[in-house]
Design a protein around this motif. Structure first.
Motif: not given
Length: 772
Positions: A485-486, A499-505, A507-511
Motif C-alpha cells: 500500500f505505501e 476523494s477517497g483515493m486512499k481507501g480505493s487504493a 481496497k484495490f490491493i486487498v482484492e
C-alpha cells in the motif's frame, strides 16, 4: 454402381437391393410350394358321389385362386426389379452430373437423389427403406410405420414437401448409425456445451420429446445424477422412481435446472486472471487465433473492462512489427483494433506466397500445431477450435515493451475530458477556471482537464468514474511491481487526486488476484472458535472416534473405538482388531453401547471411511434415526472432546500396562472406571454421578459413617435433586466454554467472506494423495 455413390448413400442402396432379392426368392419358393400342394390335391380326388365331388371341386378352385395371385405377384416383382435397375442407373447419371457441376462454398448434403417428381427414398425409424411415388411401394411392414415424402417439382421450394403421416421433414437423410451419444456429464465441464451436444444428438436421431429428458438425465455421472435425484425427491418422488419423474419433466425444465446448478459463476474472474497472464507477453502464433482467443475473453459477461483496457491488452501482445502500423490509425473499440493485425498478417502472407525470393520456395508461416495459411480470403476455412487449444506457455514470450498505444492514450484523454465535464464536483471548478483562471488558486485547467497544485507537483483530478479510477490504480499497482500500500499510494499521490483515493487504493490491493495468489500473508487464521452446543442432558449427543494403539495385543486388537457422552463425559471403550470392517464396528457399537445405554439423538464423528459408508448411515439413520454430524476434512479439532479422550486413554494405559505392551486391551476396563469416577473439570462432578444421577461409593466411603446415603431414583426428592445437578453442570460447562472461546479467539480473526464466495486456499490444506 454402389462404388459411384457416396459413403452415406451406400447403406440405403445396398438395403434396397437386398430387399428386392429376398422378396424374389421368397415369392419363387412360395409359388413352388403352392403348385406342389395343388397337384397333390388334384391327384387325391377319389371316386365319390355328387356332393363329395362338389366339395372337392370347391377346394381345388380355392387352391387355384392363390396360385393365380402368386403369378400376379411374380410379375409385379419382375416389374419392381426392372424399376430398381432404372433408378440405380439414373442415380449414377445424377452423381456424375453433380460431380461435374460447380459446387457452392458450403454445399449442403441432399437427400437421396430422385429421377421423377414426387418420388424420394428415405430412412424410417426401423432402419428400412421406403419408396414413395407413382409406382407400388416396396416397403415391408405395416403402412402406419412408414413415412412417405412427396418431393415437389423442379423450381418449387423444398420446404413445401409434406409427409403423408403428418411428420414434417426439414433436413437431409442422415445415417443414424454414425451418431454417437455424448459423454456423460460430470459436473465439471461447460454445461452449455454439453447440452448443445445433446440437442444435436436428439436432432440427428429425431428423438421424441417425451424421451429426451430421460436420456439426458441418465447420461450423467453419479455426482450429477444425485442432484437430479434430489430434484425428483423435491417433487415428491422416490429416488428409485427417477425415470418416472424424468418422463413427465420437459427437457427444457431439466436443462434449466442443470444450467442453474452447474453454470460457472466465476467465469468473469477466470477471464480476468487469463488476461492478467497476458501482461508482459507477446503472442507468437497467428493473429486470427489471437482474435478468437481474446474475443472469447473480452465477451465474458460482467468482465468489467473498458475498451481502453482491452485495447491495451491487444497492443501489449501484438507482434512488434505491427505496432508502428497500428498506431497510425485511431481506434475506438478493441474489435476495430483487433481486425487490423489480422488484415496485416493476411497481406504479408499473401505477398510472400505470390512473390517468393529467387531460388526459394514459397514460405508458409507455421502457427503452433496448425500449418494453414492465415489468408484473409480463406478465414472461414480456419479451424474454429484452434484458439481454445492453444497453450499460453507455448504461444507467449516475454516482452518488456508494454504501454498504451497513441490511439489508446487519446481515447483515455477523451474519456477524462468527457467525464470531468460531467462530474458534479469538478465541473463547477472547470467552468470557473475557464471563465477566470485565477478564480481557483489551488487549481488550474489544461485542455479540458483539472489539475490541483501541491507544491512542486500538479495532480490530475480524476472524475468519479469507476473504470477510469480502476485504470489508474492498475497502473500504479499492477503494472508497477505489485508493491504494497505505501508504495502504491505514494505513486498515486505524485500524479492523481480524487476523494477517497486512499481507501480505493487499499481496497484495490486487498482484492488484487496476483497479490492474493503469490504473496505471504501474516494475518491471524480465519475463523473464530464456535463449539458445538451443550446437550440438554445425558444420552442426547455422543462423540465417537478411533485411536490406534500402535501394537497388536494378545487378544488380536490394535485400535480402540472411543465413545464419550458430550454432556456427562461418560466414557466407553471398545477394542477392535486391525482394519476392522464397517460390519464389525456397527455390531460392537450396537451391542456394547446402544443396547446398554440407548440410542443417542446426535452422533459427532470425523470422516473415517467407516463413518461415511452406506452401511453405517443405514444403521444409524434408518434404524435408530440418529442424526450424524461430521467434522470438516483435515480439522479433527472440531471433534475435540473425542481427541482429548484419546490422549487421556493412552496416558492412563502407560501407567497400567506391563513393559511388553501386549495386554493393553485387558486394562481398558480399569481406564474406563478410573475416568468415569474422577471429577471432570468441565462439569465439576464425576461422569458416573452425572450419567446415573447419584454418587457411587468408593473404597474410602467407610471412613465417613456420618454421611447420609445418596438419593436413588426410587427415593422421594430424587427428581428435584437431579434437576438441580443438571442445572449446575450446565452452568459449569457454559462458564468453561466461554473461557475456552475467549482464549482461542485471541489468536484468530473473524472471516470477511461467506459461503459461496470464491477464495484462495493454501496448498497445505490439500493432502498428497489428491495430487495437488
Amino acid at each position: 454402381m454402389l462404388d459411384a455413390a457416396d459413403e452415406n448413400e451406400k447403406p440405403f442402396f445396398q438395403k434396397l437391393y437386398d430387399d428386392a432379392v429376398q422378396r424374389e426368392t421368397e415369392a419363387e419358393a412360395a409359388a413352388r410350394a403352392t403348385s406342389i400342394a395343388d397337384q397333390v390335391a388334384l391327384l387325391a380326388v377319389p371316386e365319390s358321389n355328387d356332393d363329395q365331388f362338389r366339395e372337392k371341386i370347391v377346394a381345388v378352385v380355392a387352391a387355384l385362386v392363390p396360385l393365380r395371385t402368386l403369378e400376379d405377384l411374380e410379375s409385379r416383382v419382375t416389374a419392381l426389379e426392372q424399376r430398381n435397375q432404372e433408378l440405380q442407373a439414373e442415380i449414377v447419371s445424377l452423381k456424375q452430373s453433380q460431380l461435374s457441376a460447380p459446387h457452392p462454398p458450403n454445399p449442403r448434403p441432399a437427400a437421396v437423389p430422385v429421377s421423377q417428381p414426387n418420388t424420394v427414398l428415405m430412412t424410417r425409424a426401423s432402419g428400412t427403406v421406403t419408396s414413395a411415388g407413382t409406382g407400388a411401394s416396396s416397403s415391408s411392414g405395416s403402412a402406419d410405420s412408414s413415412a412417405m415424402v412427396i418431393v415437389p417439382n423442379a423450381g418449387t421450394s423444398a420446404q413445401n414437401a409434406t409427409v403423408l403421416t403428418g411428420i414434417q421433414y426439414s433436413g437431409p437423410v442422415v445415417d443414424k448409425r454414425a451418431a454417437t451419444l455424448p459423454s456423460k456429464y460430470d459436473g465439471k465441464g461447460d454445461i452449455t456445451s454439453w447440452i448443445s451436444s445433446m440437442r444435436s444428438y436428439f436432432e440427428v436421431l429425431r428423438t421424441p420429446q417425451e424421451d429426451r429428458s430421460m436420456i439426458m438425465g441418465t447420461n450423467t455421472e453419479p455426482v450429477v445424477r444425485s442432484f437430479i435425484e434430489l430434484q425428483a425427491v423435491t417433487a415428491a418422488y422416490e429416488r428409485i422412481d427417477l425415470t418416472e419423474w424424468l418422463k413427465i419433466t420437459p427437457v427444457r425444465t431439466l436443462e434449466d435446472l442443470l444450467i442453474t446448478r452447474y453454470q460457472d459463476k466465476h467465469a468473469a474472474l477466470k477471464a480476468r486472471l487469463k488476461l492478467e497472464a497476458f501482461k508482459g507477453q507477446t503472442w507468437r502464433t497467428s493473429m486470427q487465433a489471437l482474435e478468437q482467443h481474446l474475443t472469447g475473453l473480452f465477451t465474458t459477461p460482467n468482465l468489467g473492462m473498458t475498451d481502453v483496457s482491452c485495447m491495451n491488452v491487444v497492443m501489449g501482445v501484438a507482434p512488434k512489427e505491427y505496432l508502428s502500423l497500428l498506431r497510425l490509425k485511431d481506434h475506438t473499440t478493441w474489435r476495430e483494433l483487433m481486425t487490423d493485425p489480422v488484415h496485416l498478417e493476411a497481406k504479408d502472407l499473401a505477398r510472400r506466397t505470390k512473390a517468393p525470393a529467387a531460388g526459394q520456395k514459397s514460405q508458409r508461416k507455421r502457427y503452433g500445431s496448425s500449418n494453414q495459411l492465415a489468408l484473409h480470403e480463406h478465414r472461414e476455412a480456419e479451424d474454429q477450435s484452434y484458439a481454445d487449444d492453444l497453450s499460453l506457455d507455448d504461444d507467449l514470450e516475454p516482452d518488456s515493451d508494454m504501454g498504451c498505444s497513441t490511439s489508446a492514450i487519446e481515447k483515455l484523454k477523451e474519456d477524462l475530458v468527457q467525464h470531468t465535464a460531467k462530474d458534479p464536483d469538478l465541473s463547477p471548478i472547470l467552468e470557473q477556471l475557464k471563465a477566470d483562471p485565477n478564480s481557483q488558486p489551488d487549481f488550474h485547467e489544461c485542455e479540458g482537464l483539472v489539475f490541483r497544485r501541491y507544491g512542486k507537483f500538479d495532480r490530475l483530478c480524476v472524475p468519479n468514474h469507476a473504470p477510469l479510477r480502476t485504470h489508474f490504480l492498475d497502473l500504479a499497482h499492477g503494472r508497477n511491481g505489485h508493491f504494497g500500500f505505501e508504495k502504491t499510494y505514494g505513486s498515486l499521490l505524485q500524479q492523481f487526486d480524487w476523494s477517497g483515493m486512499k481507501g480505493s487504493a487499499q481496497k484495490f490491493i486487498v482484492e488484487c488476484q496476483v497479490c492474493q495468489r503469490t504473496k505471504v500473508h501474516w494475518h491471524k487464521p480465519y475463523g473464530l472458535l464456535k463449539p458445538l452446543p451443550i446437550p440438554d442432558g445425558p444420552g442426547e449427543s455422543v462423540s465417537i472416534d478411533f485411536t490406534d494403539m500402535g501394537k497388536v495385543s494378545e487378544g488380536g486388537h490394535s485400535q480402540v473405538m472411543v465413545i464419550v457422552d458430550r454432556f456427562s463425559k461418560f466414557l466407553n471403550l471398545i477394542p477392535l482388531p486391525p482394519h476392522a470392517p464397517t460390519e464389525l464396528v456397527t455390531g460392537e457399537f450396537h451391542q456394547q453401547y446402544i443396547l446398554q445405554y440407548g440410542p443417542p439423538k446426535t452422533l459427532a464423528s470425523d470422516r473415517d471411511t467407516r463413518f461415511i459408508s452406506a452401511d453405517w448411515k443405514d444403521f444409524t439413520s434408518q434404524i435408530y434415526h440418529i442424526k450424524l454430524n461430521k467434522t470438516s476434512g483435515r480439522h479433527p479439532e472440531a471433534n475435540g472432546l473425542a481427541e482429548e479422550i484419546n490422549q487421556t486413554v493412552i496416558q492412563l494405559l502407560r501407567d497400567l500396562i506391563v513393559p511388553d505392551h501386549n495386554t493393553w486391551d485387558k486394562e481398558l476396563y480399569k481406564v474406563k472406571g478410573l475416568y468415569n469416577n474422577s471429577i471432570h473439570s468441565a462439569t465439576v462432578v464425576t461422569p458416573n454421578q452425572l450419567h446415573y444421577g447419584w454418587q457411587l461409593r468408593n473404597p474410602l466411603s467407610y471412613l465417613f459413617p456420618e454421611r447420609s446415603p445418596g438419593l436413588t431414583p426410587d427415593m422421594p426428592g430424587y427428581n428435584a435433586k437431579y434437576a438441580r445437578l443438571l442445572k449446575a453442570a450446565i452452568a459449569a460447562m457454559n462458564k468453561r466454554q466461554h473461557a475456552m472461546i475467549k482464549h482461542a479467539n485471541k489468536s484468530r480473526k473473524e472471516p470477511n467472506f461467506k459461503v459461496g464466495d470464491y477464495v484462495w486456499v493454501k496448498m497445505s490444506e490439500f493432502s498428497d494423495e489428491e495430487g495437488v
